[in-house]
Design a protein around this motif. Structure first.
Motif, short mmCIF file in Angstrom:
data_model
loop_
_atom_site.label_atom_id
_atom_site.label_comp_id
_atom_site.label_asym_id
_atom_site.label_seq_id
_atom_site.Cartn_x
_atom_site.Cartn_y
_atom_site.Cartn_z
N VAL A 25 0.86 -1.24 0.07
CA VAL A 25 -0.03 0.02 0.13
C VAL A 25 0.80 1.11 0.12
O VAL A 25 2.00 1.45 0.60
N GLU A 26 0.62 2.28 -0.69
CA GLU A 26 1.13 3.52 -0.87
C GLU A 26 0.13 4.67 -0.27
O GLU A 26 -0.95 4.69 -0.75
N VAL A 27 0.74 5.56 0.18
CA VAL A 27 -0.16 6.66 0.52
C VAL A 27 0.52 8.12 -0.05
O VAL A 27 1.68 8.27 -0.08
N ALA A 28 -0.05 9.16 -0.48
CA ALA A 28 0.42 10.23 -0.81
C ALA A 28 -0.67 11.40 -0.32
O ALA A 28 -2.09 11.18 -0.45
N ALA A 29 -0.23 12.58 -0.21
CA ALA A 29 -1.08 13.66 0.41
C ALA A 29 -0.92 14.86 -0.80
O ALA A 29 0.32 15.37 -1.06
N ASP A 30 -1.90 15.76 -1.11
CA ASP A 30 -2.02 16.71 -1.93
C ASP A 30 -2.80 18.03 -1.15
O ASP A 30 -3.19 17.48 -0.16
N ARG A 31 -3.09 18.67 -1.70
CA ARG A 31 -3.92 19.92 -1.10
C ARG A 31 -5.30 19.50 -0.75
O ARG A 31 -5.94 19.95 0.36
N SER A 32 -5.84 18.67 -1.53
CA SER A 32 -7.29 18.29 -1.27
C SER A 32 -7.59 16.93 -0.62
O SER A 32 -8.60 16.74 0.25
N ALA A 33 -6.29 16.43 -0.46
CA ALA A 33 -6.67 14.86 0.05
C ALA A 33 -5.36 13.91 0.29
O ALA A 33 -4.46 14.29 -0.15
N VAL A 34 -6.01 12.78 1.05
CA VAL A 34 -4.97 11.94 1.26
C VAL A 34 -5.16 10.79 0.35
O VAL A 34 -6.26 10.09 0.53
N ARG A 35 -4.33 10.42 -0.63
CA ARG A 35 -4.76 9.22 -1.48
C ARG A 35 -3.99 7.98 -1.09
O ARG A 35 -3.02 7.93 -0.44
N VAL A 36 -4.78 6.75 -1.44
CA VAL A 36 -4.24 5.46 -1.08
C VAL A 36 -4.32 4.68 -2.38
O VAL A 36 -5.32 4.59 -2.91
N ARG A 37 -3.16 3.93 -2.69
CA ARG A 37 -3.37 2.99 -3.87
C ARG A 37 -2.52 1.69 -3.43
O ARG A 37 -1.69 1.72 -2.88
N ASP A 38 -2.64 0.79 -4.28
CA ASP A 38 -2.13 -0.71 -4.32
C ASP A 38 -0.88 -0.25 -5.10
O ASP A 38 -0.95 0.01 -6.23
N SER A 39 0.37 -0.44 -4.49
CA SER A 39 1.71 -0.08 -5.59
C SER A 39 1.77 -0.98 -6.52
O SER A 39 2.62 -0.78 -7.26
N LYS A 40 1.24 -2.19 -6.49
CA LYS A 40 1.29 -3.22 -7.83
C LYS A 40 0.51 -2.53 -9.08
O LYS A 40 0.51 -3.19 -10.12
N GLU A 41 -0.49 -1.77 -8.63
CA GLU A 41 -1.35 -0.94 -9.80
C GLU A 41 -1.28 0.46 -9.71
O GLU A 41 -2.49 1.08 -9.24
N ARG A 42 -0.11 1.13 -10.02
CA ARG A 42 0.02 2.24 -9.80
C ARG A 42 -0.70 3.03 -10.71
O ARG A 42 -1.04 4.25 -10.20
N TRP A 43 -1.14 2.72 -11.80
CA TRP A 43 -2.07 3.54 -12.81
C TRP A 43 -3.64 3.08 -12.58
O TRP A 43 -4.47 3.56 -13.40
N GLY A 44 -3.72 2.31 -11.30
CA GLY A 44 -5.24 1.82 -11.30
C GLY A 44 -5.96 2.83 -10.30
O GLY A 44 -5.64 3.73 -10.25
N PRO A 45 -7.19 2.27 -9.85
CA PRO A 45 -7.91 3.24 -8.86
C PRO A 45 -7.14 3.52 -7.45
O PRO A 45 -6.32 3.12 -7.21
N GLN A 46 -7.74 4.73 -7.09
CA GLN A 46 -7.18 5.27 -5.71
C GLN A 46 -8.35 5.54 -4.78
O GLN A 46 -9.22 6.01 -5.24
N LEU A 47 -8.17 5.34 -3.53
CA LEU A 47 -9.03 6.11 -2.68
C LEU A 47 -8.47 7.06 -2.15
O LEU A 47 -7.33 7.57 -1.96
N ALA A 48 -9.49 8.21 -2.16
CA ALA A 48 -9.14 9.56 -1.75
C ALA A 48 -9.90 10.02 -0.48
O ALA A 48 -11.31 9.68 -0.30
N PHE A 49 -9.28 10.28 0.62
CA PHE A 49 -9.85 10.73 1.90
C PHE A 49 -9.64 12.18 2.14
O PHE A 49 -8.70 12.75 1.77
N ALA A 50 -10.82 13.22 2.66
CA ALA A 50 -10.44 14.28 3.24
C ALA A 50 -9.30 14.08 4.17
O ALA A 50 -9.28 13.38 5.03
#
Length: 67
Positions: A25-50
């Motif tokens: 699992v990988e996480v990243a933050a930008d101005r609007s959200a914290v994002r979570v993705r499967d590192s094996k599916e880097r171009w796949g879907p992401q979850l975004a949390f406030a």
């Protein structure tokens, strides 16, 4: 729906992720959200949390919250 991130994102792999290609699992933050993705599916879907929802989630984890 197309999503565009506000700025380039730096993804960080969880320290609990195995090195054998298992659950990663990988996480990243930008101005609007914290994002979570499967590192094996880097171009796949992401979850975004406030950001406040993510902070609450982490707090509950640290408290051993009951679910």
């Amino acid at each position: 729906m197309r999503h565009e991130q506000a700025e380039p994102t730096r993804w960080i792999k969880s320290t609990y992720s195995g090195g054998d290609g298992g659950e990663c699992v990988e996480v990243a933050a930008d101005r609007s959200a914290v994002r979570v993705r499967d590192s094996k599916e880097r171009w796949g879907p992401q979850l975004a949390f406030a950001r406040d929802a993510w902070t609450g989630f982490l707090f509950d984890l640290g408290q051993g919250g009951s679910y």
